[in-house]
Every structure is written in C-alpha cells, then in structure tokens.
Design an enzyme around this catalytic site. Structure first.
Site, PDB file in Angstrom:
ATOM      1  N   TYR A   1      -1.896  34.573 -37.442  1.00  0.00           N
ATOM      2  CA  TYR A   1      -1.179  33.656 -38.339  1.00  0.00           C
ATOM      3  C   TYR A   1      -0.423  32.606 -37.526  1.00  0.00           C
ATOM      4  O   TYR A   1      -0.500  31.409 -37.798  1.00  0.00           O
ATOM      5  CB  TYR A   1      -0.213  34.476 -39.199  1.00  0.00           C
ATOM      6  CG  TYR A   1       0.641  33.693 -40.161  1.00  0.00           C
ATOM      7  CD1 TYR A   1       0.151  33.320 -41.411  1.00  0.00           C
ATOM      8  CD2 TYR A   1       1.955  33.340 -39.844  1.00  0.00           C
ATOM      9  CE1 TYR A   1       0.944  32.616 -42.311  1.00  0.00           C
ATOM     10  CE2 TYR A   1       2.757  32.642 -40.737  1.00  0.00           C
ATOM     11  CZ  TYR A   1       2.249  32.279 -41.970  1.00  0.00           C
ATOM     12  OH  TYR A   1       3.032  31.583 -42.861  1.00  0.00           O
TER      13      TYR A   1
ATOM     14  N   VAL B   1     -10.243  26.414 -50.359  1.00  0.00           N
ATOM     15  CA  VAL B   1     -10.135  25.516 -49.206  1.00  0.00           C
ATOM     16  C   VAL B   1     -11.087  25.894 -48.069  1.00  0.00           C
ATOM     17  O   VAL B   1     -11.237  25.138 -47.110  1.00  0.00           O
ATOM     18  CB  VAL B   1      -8.679  25.389 -48.677  1.00  0.00           C
ATOM     19  CG1 VAL B   1      -7.758  24.847 -49.758  1.00  0.00           C
ATOM     20  CG2 VAL B   1      -8.164  26.701 -48.106  1.00  0.00           C
TER      21      VAL B   1
ATOM     22  N   SER C   1       4.744  26.894 -40.337  1.00  0.00           N
ATOM     23  CA  SER C   1       5.694  28.020 -40.331  1.00  0.00           C
ATOM     24  C   SER C   1       6.552  27.847 -39.085  1.00  0.00           C
ATOM     25  O   SER C   1       6.156  27.147 -38.138  1.00  0.00           O
ATOM     26  CB  SER C   1       4.913  29.336 -40.252  1.00  0.00           C
ATOM     27  OG  SER C   1       5.740  30.400 -39.825  1.00  0.00           O
TER      28      SER C   1
HETATM   29  N1  LIG Z   1       6.787  32.956 -47.809  1.00  0.00           N
HETATM   30  C1  LIG Z   1       7.161  32.745 -46.562  1.00  0.00           C
HETATM   31  O1  LIG Z   1       8.065  33.417 -46.025  1.00  0.00           O
HETATM   32  C2  LIG Z   1       6.528  31.625 -45.765  1.00  0.00           C
HETATM   33  C3  LIG Z   1       7.133  31.223 -44.556  1.00  0.00           C
HETATM   34  C4  LIG Z   1       6.556  30.188 -43.826  1.00  0.00           C
HETATM   35  C5  LIG Z   1       5.401  29.586 -44.285  1.00  0.00           C
HETATM   36  N2  LIG Z   1       4.827  29.997 -45.434  1.00  0.00           N
HETATM   37  C6  LIG Z   1       3.610  29.326 -45.864  1.00  0.00           C
HETATM   38  O2  LIG Z   1       3.821  28.742 -47.133  1.00  0.00           O
HETATM   39  C7  LIG Z   1       2.585  28.659 -47.844  1.00  0.00           C
HETATM   40  C8  LIG Z   1       2.759  29.267 -49.235  1.00  0.00           C
HETATM   41  O3  LIG Z   1       3.152  30.625 -49.087  1.00  0.00           O
HETATM   42  P1  LIG Z   1       3.708  31.506 -50.307  1.00  0.00           P
HETATM   43  O4  LIG Z   1       4.756  32.385 -49.737  1.00  0.00           O
HETATM   44  O5  LIG Z   1       4.009  30.657 -51.481  1.00  0.00           O
HETATM   45  O6  LIG Z   1       2.439  32.425 -50.586  1.00  0.00           O
HETATM   46  P2  LIG Z   1       1.588  32.662 -51.925  1.00  0.00           P
HETATM   47  O7  LIG Z   1       0.608  33.728 -51.607  1.00  0.00           O
HETATM   48  O8  LIG Z   1       2.510  32.878 -53.095  1.00  0.00           O
HETATM   49  O9  LIG Z   1       0.850  31.272 -52.115  1.00  0.00           O
HETATM   50  C9  LIG Z   1      -0.297  30.919 -51.400  1.00  0.00           C
HETATM   51  C10 LIG Z   1      -1.263  30.276 -52.347  1.00  0.00           C
HETATM   52  O10 LIG Z   1      -2.424  29.881 -51.602  1.00  0.00           O
HETATM   53  C11 LIG Z   1      -3.558  30.157 -52.397  1.00  0.00           C
HETATM   54  N3  LIG Z   1      -4.743  30.323 -51.563  1.00  0.00           N
HETATM   55  C12 LIG Z   1      -5.001  31.317 -50.660  1.00  0.00           C
HETATM   56  N4  LIG Z   1      -6.241  31.166 -50.161  1.00  0.00           N
HETATM   57  C13 LIG Z   1      -6.772  30.055 -50.741  1.00  0.00           C
HETATM   58  C14 LIG Z   1      -8.016  29.398 -50.642  1.00  0.00           C
HETATM   59  N5  LIG Z   1      -9.003  29.866 -49.851  1.00  0.00           N
HETATM   60  N6  LIG Z   1      -8.211  28.287 -51.374  1.00  0.00           N
HETATM   61  C15 LIG Z   1      -7.238  27.812 -52.193  1.00  0.00           C
HETATM   62  N7  LIG Z   1      -6.043  28.405 -52.344  1.00  0.00           N
HETATM   63  C16 LIG Z   1      -5.808  29.522 -51.632  1.00  0.00           C
HETATM   64  C17 LIG Z   1      -3.207  31.447 -53.122  1.00  0.00           C
HETATM   65  O11 LIG Z   1      -4.036  31.647 -54.276  1.00  0.00           O
HETATM   66  C18 LIG Z   1      -1.748  31.239 -53.449  1.00  0.00           C
HETATM   67  O12 LIG Z   1      -1.558  30.639 -54.714  1.00  0.00           O
HETATM   68  C19 LIG Z   1       1.555  29.369 -46.975  1.00  0.00           C
HETATM   69  O13 LIG Z   1       0.844  28.413 -46.229  1.00  0.00           O
HETATM   70  C20 LIG Z   1       2.403  30.228 -46.058  1.00  0.00           C
HETATM   71  O14 LIG Z   1       1.763  30.516 -44.842  1.00  0.00           O
HETATM   72  C21 LIG Z   1       5.358  31.004 -46.200  1.00  0.00           C
END
Ligand SMILES: NC(=O)c1ccc[n+]([C@@H]2O[C@H](COP(=O)([O-])OP(=O)(O)OC[C@H]3O[C@@H](n4cnc5c(N)ncnc54)[C@H](O)[C@@H]3O)[C@@H](O)[C@H]2O)c1
Length: 257
Positions: free
Chosen positions: A162, A71, A149
């Site tokens: 973040y 991305v 978030s």
């Molecule tokens: N886990 C939590 O507690 C939480 C809370 C609030 C928000 N979020 C948000 O939810 C979303 C998913 O988080 P998650 O916990 O599943 O994390 P995760 O790391 O399991 O998933 C994130 C995904 O994004 C992909 N990614 C990262 N950089 C990229 C790039 N440059 N191009 C394409 N893909 C890319 C990764 O390969 C990964 O598959 C994120 O945006 C995160 O900020 C997570």
C-alpha cells in the site's frame, strides 16, 4: 492592495472516483456544496453507496450522475469520462479516491495481492489521470487530485505494498505536472493520516493501535474525512491555480518527525 482569492467551484463539473466510499462521499458532497455538479464513479454494481452519495449531492442543489467504473478496467474509465462529457459538456476536475488496502507482514504477501493493490491504487489512478487529462487538454484547463496517504512519505508495518503504491501516486503528480502544466492542467496529490471511517473504526477502537499511533500525531487526533475535503477543495479551487505536482500531506504533523 490585496487581491481576493476564491475557494469556490461554482458552475464546475467534477468526477469523484471511489465516490461511493467513506471519504469519497464526503468529498463529493462537500465539493457539491462548493458549487460543482458531481459524477460519482465507483464499482456501483458491487457497492450500493453510489446512489446515497448522489442523493447527498442533490441535497446541495447540484446535479449528480452515478457511473459504474472499475479503475482496473481502462475502457470503463474511458466510458466514465465520455458519459460525463455527454451529460455536462465538460470535466473541470477529477478526484481519484478509489483505493484498497491489504494489511500483511512484508514476508507474507503473495504475487496476486501485489497485482491487486498495484492494479487499483497505482495503475488505476495512472489511467484515470491520463484519460481525463486527454479531455482536459481539449478544453485547455482541468485539475486532478489523487488521494495518496501519509504512507507515501513514511513506512508502517504491514502496509508495505500500500505504501509503495501511495508513494507512486505522489510521484505521479510530478510526472504528469511537468508535461501537462503547459496545457493548463494541474495534477496534485493529498496524503491523509489515519482517517475515521467505518473501515478504520475497529483500528481506532483497539487500545494497542491508539496507544502506539496517536502520540505520533503532534495535533493529538486522528483525521476526519472533512480534513481531506479541506485540502482537496483548496487544490481544486482558483486559489491553487499555480500549485502543480505537489503532495499535500494532511497528517497533523505525523510525518514531520
Ligand atoms: N481511511 C483512511 O484512514 C485513509 C487514510 C489515507 C488514505 N486513504 C485513502 O483514501 C481513499 C478512500 O478511502 P476510504 O477510507 O474512503 O475507503 P473506502 O473503502 O470507504 O472507499 C474506497 C472506495 O473505492 C472504491 N473502489 C475500490 N476499488 C475500486 C475499483 N477497482 N474501481 C472503482 N472503485 C473502486 C470502493 O468501492 C470504495 O467505494 C483510498 O484511496 C485510501 O487509500 C484512506
């Protein structure tokens, strides 16, 4: 007289970026169960999870396509949308779930870490939204949900950059909505609390973290990926046709006090 509303996505085609990750996989699978064919966009050359997500989508009886996208690299986002249209003829919706975090005290971040976080979480989501919206404009309809978030609303130690990027993602929904609503396109954001995933396991097993943060959630529990799915599916569904430019926080009340 009451009018029925639908939360289904039957016959639709959607893209989930970050679809190889923990929350993205649950979103892709659940949205397939709701009736949509799914394109998984992720760094699949670096992340083996895309094929597993596609397998779970197909288990729901829907079609799946896995596309390698970074991305932070705009031409790969253009290719993601083009490949989706070539395969399925349209894009009804896109969920931008790709995201990263680097946890550090605010006085210690480097310029490179700022660039990395802003490139993926903010610039990346801006261009994903812009590029898919160009396709949706030609169709006259489309829905985009960007994953922010609860830190879009409140701050927390060692998550400053973040939180700043996620606040930007929430505001991006408004910025796009005011221009795109007349074209039949909605852009909303979902702001989850701490969600249970392999990446948060260590945090959730740390008594200091749990003792500090669990009491701040009036609901008395952390989030599950299915909590995020509920909000995303609602915003993509016909039931949310008039909702545009919003941040829907999924936090058990964390940001309410
Ligand atoms: N886990 C939590 O507690 C939480 C809370 C609030 C928000 N979020 C948000 O939810 C979303 C998913 O988080 P998650 O916990 O599943 O994390 P995760 O790391 O399991 O998933 C994130 C995904 O994004 C992909 N990614 C990262 N950089 C990229 C790039 N440059 N191009 C394409 N893909 C890319 C990764 O390969 C990964 O598959 C994120 O945006 C995160 O900020 C997570």
């Amino acid at each position: 007289m009451t009018e029925a509303v639908s939360y289904r996505l039957d016959g639709q085609v959607g893209i989930v970026t970050g679809g190889a990750g923990a929350i993205g996989r649950v979103l892709a699978t659940g949205l397939a169960e709701a009736g949509a064919d799914i394109v998984v966009g992720d760094l699949v050359s670096q992340h083996a999870g895309g094929d597993e997500t596609a397998r779970l989508v197909r288990e729901q009886g829907r079609q799946a396509l896995v596309v390698d996208v970074d991305v932070t690299d705009v031409p790969t986002i253009e290719a993601l949308v083009q490949e989706t249209v070539a395969a399925f003829g349209k894009v009804d919706w896109m969920v931008n779930c790709a995201g990263i975090n680097i946890r550090k005290p605010v006085l210690e971040y480097t310029e490179g870490e700022w660039d990395q976080l802003v490139d993926v979480n903010l610039k990346g989501l801006f261009f994903c939204t812009q590029i898919v919206a160009r396709q949706m404009a030609t169709q006259g309809h489309g829905k985009i949900v960007n994953i922010a978030s609860q830190l879009a609303v409140v701050a927390m130690p060692e998550r400053s950059i973040y939180a700043i990027t996620k606040a930007g993602v929430a505001h991006m929904a408004k910025a796009f909505a005011v221009e795109l609503a007349p074209m039949g396109i909605s852009v909303n954001a979902v702001g989850p609390t701490f969600v249970s995933t392999p990446l948060t396991t260590a945090m959730f097993e740390d008594p200091a973290f749990v003792n500090e943060y669990l009491p701040r959630i009036p609901a008395g529990r952390f989030g599950e990926p299915s909590d995020v799915l509920g909000a995303v599916q609602f915003l993509l569904s016909p039931a949310a046709d008039l909702i545009n430019g919003q941040l829907l926080v999924v936090d058990g009340g964390y940001t309410s006090w």
